[in-house]
Structure formats: C-alpha cells, structure tokens
Design a protein around this motif. Structure first.
Motif, mmCIF file in Angstrom:
data_model
loop_
_atom_site.group_PDB
_atom_site.id
_atom_site.type_symbol
_atom_site.label_atom_id
_atom_site.label_comp_id
_atom_site.label_asym_id
_atom_site.label_seq_id
_atom_site.Cartn_x
_atom_site.Cartn_y
_atom_site.Cartn_z
ATOM 1 N N THR A 77 0.753 -1.280 0.025
ATOM 2 C CA THR A 77 0.002 0.046 0.013
ATOM 3 C C THR A 77 0.749 1.131 -0.087
ATOM 4 O O THR A 77 0.315 2.392 -0.370
ATOM 5 C CB THR A 77 -0.875 0.116 1.283
ATOM 6 O OG1 THR A 77 -0.075 0.290 2.359
ATOM 7 C CG2 THR A 77 -1.803 -1.221 1.341
ATOM 8 N N LEU A 78 1.971 1.138 0.347
ATOM 9 C CA LEU A 78 3.172 2.348 0.345
ATOM 10 C C LEU A 78 2.992 3.374 -1.004
ATOM 11 O O LEU A 78 2.916 4.503 -0.676
ATOM 12 C CB LEU A 78 4.508 1.936 0.874
ATOM 13 C CG LEU A 78 4.648 1.461 2.136
ATOM 14 C CD1 LEU A 78 6.040 1.097 2.448
ATOM 15 C CD2 LEU A 78 4.262 2.625 3.330
ATOM 16 N N PRO A 79 3.271 2.858 -2.041
ATOM 17 C CA PRO A 79 3.253 3.774 -3.162
ATOM 18 C C PRO A 79 2.176 4.260 -3.508
ATOM 19 O O PRO A 79 2.198 5.845 -3.408
ATOM 20 C CB PRO A 79 3.481 2.630 -4.447
ATOM 21 C CG PRO A 79 4.083 1.510 -3.880
ATOM 22 C CD PRO A 79 3.558 1.374 -2.315
ATOM 23 N N GLY A 80 0.804 3.950 -3.304
ATOM 24 C CA GLY A 80 -0.313 4.531 -3.362
ATOM 25 C C GLY A 80 -0.628 5.596 -2.164
ATOM 26 O O GLY A 80 -1.024 6.875 -2.668
ATOM 27 N N ARG A 81 -0.085 5.338 -0.966
ATOM 28 C CA ARG A 81 -0.254 6.197 0.023
ATOM 29 C C ARG A 81 0.608 7.392 0.282
ATOM 30 O O ARG A 81 0.102 8.446 0.401
ATOM 31 C CB ARG A 81 -0.131 5.244 1.454
ATOM 32 C CG ARG A 81 -1.320 4.227 1.834
ATOM 33 C CD ARG A 81 -1.462 3.605 3.024
ATOM 34 N NE ARG A 81 -1.565 4.566 4.254
ATOM 35 C CZ ARG A 81 -1.912 3.986 5.285
ATOM 36 N NH1 ARG A 81 -2.290 2.825 5.475
ATOM 37 N NH2 ARG A 81 -2.089 4.935 5.928
ATOM 38 N N VAL A 82 1.885 7.014 -0.094
ATOM 39 C CA VAL A 82 2.735 8.022 0.005
ATOM 40 C C VAL A 82 2.629 9.054 -1.340
ATOM 41 O O VAL A 82 2.601 10.241 -1.010
ATOM 42 C CB VAL A 82 4.301 7.403 -0.081
ATOM 43 C CG1 VAL A 82 5.236 8.391 -0.283
ATOM 44 C CG2 VAL A 82 4.610 6.759 1.227
ATOM 45 N N LEU B 138 -0.407 9.251 4.823
ATOM 46 C CA LEU B 138 0.694 9.160 5.301
ATOM 47 C C LEU B 138 1.156 8.680 6.544
ATOM 48 O O LEU B 138 2.358 8.213 6.528
ATOM 49 C CB LEU B 138 1.470 10.548 5.132
ATOM 50 C CG LEU B 138 1.557 11.256 3.808
ATOM 51 C CD1 LEU B 138 2.017 12.901 3.790
ATOM 52 C CD2 LEU B 138 2.552 10.773 2.801
ATOM 53 N N ALA B 139 0.489 8.622 7.530
ATOM 54 C CA ALA B 139 0.499 8.205 8.836
ATOM 55 C C ALA B 139 0.470 6.685 8.966
ATOM 56 O O ALA B 139 -0.483 6.208 8.475
ATOM 57 C CB ALA B 139 -0.524 8.600 9.876
ATOM 58 N N PRO B 140 1.692 5.961 9.396
ATOM 59 C CA PRO B 140 1.731 4.633 9.222
ATOM 60 C C PRO B 140 0.829 4.046 10.337
ATOM 61 O O PRO B 140 0.416 2.795 10.235
ATOM 62 C CB PRO B 140 3.047 4.151 9.386
ATOM 63 C CG PRO B 140 3.617 5.340 10.190
ATOM 64 C CD PRO B 140 2.851 6.891 9.519
ATOM 65 N N VAL B 141 0.308 4.774 11.411
ATOM 66 C CA VAL B 141 -0.514 4.157 12.271
ATOM 67 C C VAL B 141 -1.836 4.190 11.972
ATOM 68 O O VAL B 141 -2.744 3.517 12.456
ATOM 69 C CB VAL B 141 -0.542 4.814 13.486
ATOM 70 C CG1 VAL B 141 1.093 4.687 14.260
ATOM 71 C CG2 VAL B 141 -0.712 6.405 13.577
ATOM 72 N N VAL B 142 -2.335 4.760 10.840
ATOM 73 C CA VAL B 142 -3.748 4.748 10.115
ATOM 74 C C VAL B 142 -3.843 3.451 9.635
ATOM 75 O O VAL B 142 -3.147 3.214 8.542
ATOM 76 C CB VAL B 142 -4.220 6.010 9.398
ATOM 77 C CG1 VAL B 142 -5.438 6.012 8.909
ATOM 78 C CG2 VAL B 142 -3.993 7.294 10.352
#
Length: 142
Positions: free
Chosen positions: A9-14, A73-77
């Motif tokens: 999920t990182l590419p889309g989220r960032v 961007l927040a990894p805790v979400v």
C-alpha cells in the motif's frame, strides 16, 4: 507493536498522501481570488455551498485535503480508514466533475481541457478502493 501498514500500500499512500497534503497546505493560505474561483465552481455543482463564504469554503477544502493526506501518510492509520477517507474525498471531487458540464466534452464522460485536472481524481478513487479491498482481503485471511 505491529503497524497496520502493508508494503503493497506504500506507493499509493505516499504519492497520494503527499500530493493531498501539499495541495491542502497551499490552499490553507490561498488568496481571495482563488477562494472565489473554487467556491463558485463548487457552488455551481452543489448549490447548498452558496451559503458558505468563499474563504471559509477554501479553508474547509484545505482541511479535508490536509486530513486525508495525513491519514494516508501516517503509518498508524489502518489501510481501511485511510482508504475510506480517500474514497470519500475523491468521490466528492468526481461528483463535482460529473455535475459540471464544462468539465466534459459534449455528450461524453471524457474530460474537456477545463475538466482535465479534476478528472484525474479518478486515480485517487481507484487507490482508495484498492486500500479498502486490500483491508477486506486481509481480514478474510485471518
């Protein structure tokens, strides 16, 4: 503590989160002309927005962009929450696109030159739905 973030999920989220956060910060201190322009466009598509002053509307739009960008961007979400926020935000933008005839070529769903910027929000909708679908799939695995 295990973070709810998945590498896939990182590419889309960032990228989407960074873009929305930047846009929101730019809009936060936007000028009167920008506020009037965005407010007029949104009010034409959604008449209930006419009762909101233009500067306030710009601040509300900015806050929505900042909140959505930060959630991505927040990894805790968790992905489901970030995906729901992005799907809601981009759905609103695509509703604006659908309700503004000048944004589309006559008799078509395809964007005119004026609608190109807003029509690109379809990619944000896809990323939001992907985050939601991935969260559902992950729950079914466990």
């Amino acid at each position: 503590m295990r973070l709810p973030l998945r590498a896939r999920t990182l590419p889309g989220r960032v990228t989407t989160g960074g873009y929305l956060l930047h846009s929101g910060l730019e809009h936060w201190n936007g000028g009167e002309e920008q506020a009037e322009g965005l407010h007029t466009m949104a009010s034409n598509a959604f008449p209930f927005l006419k009762s909101i002053p233009a500067r306030r509307f710009l601040r509300l739009l900015s806050a929505a962009e900042i909140a959505t960008g930060t959630a991505l961007l927040a990894p805790v979400v968790p992905p489901a929450l970030a995906g729901a926020a992005l799907t809601g935000f981009s759905g609103g933008m695509l509703a604006l696109y659908a309700r503004t005839p000048a944004f589309r070529k006559p008799g078509s769903i395809w964007p005119s030159q004026a609608g190109l910027g807003v029509s690109k929000d379809v990619w944000m909708l896809g990323i939001g739905l992907d985050l939601l679908a991935g969260a559902v799939a992950d729950r079914r695995k466990h």
